[in-house]
Design a protein around this motif. Structure first.
Motif, mmCIF file in Angstrom:
data_model
loop_
_atom_site.group_PDB
_atom_site.id
_atom_site.type_symbol
_atom_site.label_atom_id
_atom_site.label_comp_id
_atom_site.label_asym_id
_atom_site.label_seq_id
_atom_site.Cartn_x
_atom_site.Cartn_y
_atom_site.Cartn_z
ATOM 1 N N UNK A 262 0.499 -1.196 -0.111
ATOM 2 C CA UNK A 262 0.388 0.127 -0.060
ATOM 3 C C UNK A 262 1.285 1.550 -0.221
ATOM 4 N N UNK A 263 -0.199 2.564 -0.651
ATOM 5 C CA UNK A 263 1.264 3.548 -1.094
ATOM 6 C C UNK A 263 1.366 4.223 0.783
ATOM 7 N N UNK A 264 2.512 4.997 0.733
ATOM 8 C CA UNK A 264 2.895 5.510 2.673
ATOM 9 C C UNK A 264 1.739 7.344 2.216
ATOM 10 N N UNK A 265 1.611 7.725 3.400
ATOM 11 C CA UNK A 265 1.382 8.806 3.519
ATOM 12 C C UNK A 265 2.114 9.605 4.221
ATOM 13 N N UNK A 266 2.452 9.974 3.851
ATOM 14 C CA UNK A 266 3.060 11.259 5.103
ATOM 15 C C UNK A 266 2.810 12.539 5.376
ATOM 16 N N UNK A 267 3.100 13.155 6.386
ATOM 17 C CA UNK A 267 2.175 14.309 7.081
ATOM 18 C C UNK A 267 2.551 15.149 6.991
ATOM 19 N N UNK A 268 2.528 16.328 6.521
ATOM 20 C CA UNK A 268 2.433 17.270 5.639
ATOM 21 C C UNK A 268 3.387 18.201 6.644
ATOM 22 N N UNK A 269 4.589 18.431 6.477
ATOM 23 C CA UNK A 269 5.601 19.367 7.379
ATOM 24 C C UNK A 269 4.775 20.809 7.773
ATOM 25 N N UNK A 270 5.305 20.966 9.817
ATOM 26 C CA UNK A 270 4.136 21.877 10.101
ATOM 27 C C UNK A 270 4.214 23.602 9.102
ATOM 28 N N UNK A 271 3.852 24.273 9.694
ATOM 29 C CA UNK A 271 4.453 25.950 8.908
ATOM 30 C C UNK A 271 3.804 26.692 9.770
ATOM 31 N N UNK A 272 4.161 27.562 10.151
ATOM 32 C CA UNK A 272 4.528 28.860 11.480
ATOM 33 C C UNK A 272 4.327 29.874 10.971
ATOM 34 N N UNK A 273 3.901 30.719 11.045
ATOM 35 C CA UNK A 273 4.527 32.447 10.124
ATOM 36 C C UNK A 273 4.164 33.517 10.615
ATOM 37 N N UNK A 274 5.485 34.190 11.201
ATOM 38 C CA UNK A 274 4.740 35.546 12.373
ATOM 39 C C UNK A 274 5.467 36.727 11.048
ATOM 40 N N UNK A 275 5.059 37.747 11.369
ATOM 41 C CA UNK A 275 5.600 38.707 10.916
ATOM 42 C C UNK A 275 4.922 40.275 10.802
ATOM 43 N N UNK A 276 4.949 40.743 9.218
ATOM 44 C CA UNK A 276 4.775 41.814 9.016
ATOM 45 C C UNK A 276 3.822 42.475 7.521
ATOM 46 N N UNK A 277 2.814 41.651 7.527
ATOM 47 C CA UNK A 277 2.320 41.460 6.081
ATOM 48 C C UNK A 277 1.600 42.435 5.126
ATOM 49 N N UNK A 278 2.985 43.788 5.197
ATOM 50 C CA UNK A 278 2.266 44.501 4.086
ATOM 51 C C UNK A 278 3.362 44.582 2.945
ATOM 52 N N UNK A 279 3.790 45.842 2.289
ATOM 53 C CA UNK A 279 4.345 46.231 1.162
ATOM 54 C C UNK A 279 6.065 46.893 2.460
ATOM 55 N N UNK A 280 6.949 45.999 1.692
ATOM 56 C CA UNK A 280 7.545 46.291 2.841
ATOM 57 C C UNK A 280 8.332 45.293 3.821
ATOM 58 N N UNK A 281 7.463 44.552 4.228
ATOM 59 C CA UNK A 281 7.417 43.771 5.234
ATOM 60 C C UNK A 281 8.217 42.927 5.506
ATOM 61 N N UNK A 282 7.594 41.396 5.923
ATOM 62 C CA UNK A 282 8.687 40.181 6.484
ATOM 63 C C UNK A 282 7.629 39.239 6.652
ATOM 64 N N UNK A 283 7.891 38.618 6.591
ATOM 65 C CA UNK A 283 7.692 36.627 7.571
ATOM 66 C C UNK A 283 7.999 36.572 8.259
ATOM 67 N N UNK A 284 9.010 36.036 9.340
ATOM 68 C CA UNK A 284 9.554 34.802 9.854
ATOM 69 C C UNK A 284 8.790 33.737 9.966
ATOM 70 N N UNK A 285 9.463 32.288 9.877
ATOM 71 C CA UNK A 285 8.569 31.234 9.658
ATOM 72 C C UNK A 285 9.539 29.910 10.175
#
Length: 303
Positions: A44-67
């Protein structure tokens, strides 16, 4: 097994229900039936869990995200590969001064992938008029000077191409000058001697000549030179994954290319060298060619 007919093959003994999908046959019985056919296991094919993804930051022009995600996950922004997360799983993404309304951030590992579509708010940019500058600081024409400027751009491009395997950005930044007056904000449209120019890609921190400049976060020095035509004394620091901060118009530089600096370490002094009408530090930030507002990183928290 039945004996084979002449010239024929052995036919397996039929186990009732094993091959005709008998719904009353239990899983254990079915496995036994398959074993009776000489089948050791059912693939049977094995389906692994997707990687986690957490983000914080300033979501605006000139801004950033840290993940934060799986260690060494591949990072994609709008389907363009932008490197790997750190060994601890941290990464940074920048949103250009002219970024569009959305950015698709995707992390990929061998086990799967995760995606977040970030909504990018528009920036608040003003118009900045500066008059009385020498003409060669606005629209240089002399061929020798143009050749000098081109050579400086080439040297700086190597510093901007730095990709240190660090994640020193994740603790956020302090301001590089303790006491200052914000004399020009990031992103403002520049009009020099009445001529429209590119937007101002930095924050101008006005302070007296000689005021110490501190590294706002740890990193590696990727460029350090004095006497540049537009920039005067210039230092570039790579804080990891191509997040580069820039320090223009310095009167003194206290570090050299390849030096590792720690947060709060003095790297030079405020000046008024290059294209400047008074003493100040022009503080800039770039990520993979995108122009970011470094003040938005001050006090940022890791995800």
């Amino acid at each position: 097994m039945e004996r084979p007919a002449a010239g024929g093959l052995c036919r397996p003994r039929r186990i009732p229900g094993a091959l005709d999908g008998n719904p009353e046959l239990s899983g254990l019985d079915r496995r036994a039936a398959l074993a009776g056919l000489g089948v050791a296991a059912l693939w049977r094919p094995a389906f692994a869990a997707a990687p986690g993804l957490t983000l914080s930051g300033r979501f605006q022009q000139g801004g950033f995200a840290m993940g934060r995600t799986a260690p060494r996950a591949q990072i994609f922004v709008d389907d363009v590969a932008e490197g790997l997360a750190s060994q601890a799983g941290y990464f940074v993404v920048g949103f250009d001064r002219d970024a569009g309304p959305e950015a698709r951030i995707r992390v990929v590992t061998e086990d799967g992938e995760a995606t977040h579509v970030a909504v990018i708010a528009p920036g608040d940019f003003n118009i900045q008029r500066i008059d009385g500058l020498p003409e060669d600081q606005v629209a240089p024409q002399d061929e020798a000077l143009l050749a000098r400027i081109a050579a400086e751009v080439e040297r700086k491009s190597k510093g901007f191409a730095s990709l240190a395997d660090l994640d020193d950005f994740r603790q956020g930044f302090i301001t590089p000058v303790k006491t200052y007056r914000l004399s020009a904000r990031f992103g403002g449209q520049r009009i020099l001697n009445g001529e429209p120019k590119k937007p101002h890609y930095g924050d101008d921190l006005a302070a007296p000549v000689g005021t110490p400049i501190r590294a706002p976060a740890g990193g590696v020095v990727s460029f350090a030179e004095t006497g540049l035509h537009f920039d005067g004394g210039l230092t570039l620091i790579d804080h990891g994954q191509g997040l580069i901060t820039c320090y223009l118009h310095q009167s003194r530089i206290d570090v050299a290319v390849g030096d590792t600096v720690r947060r709060g370490q003095v790297i030079g002094a405020v000046g008024k060298e290059g294209r400047a009408t008074g003493p100040h530090l022009c503080w800039r930030m770039k990520w993979h060619g995108r122009n970011l507002d470094p003040m938005l990183m001050v006090g940022a928290k890791q995800p």
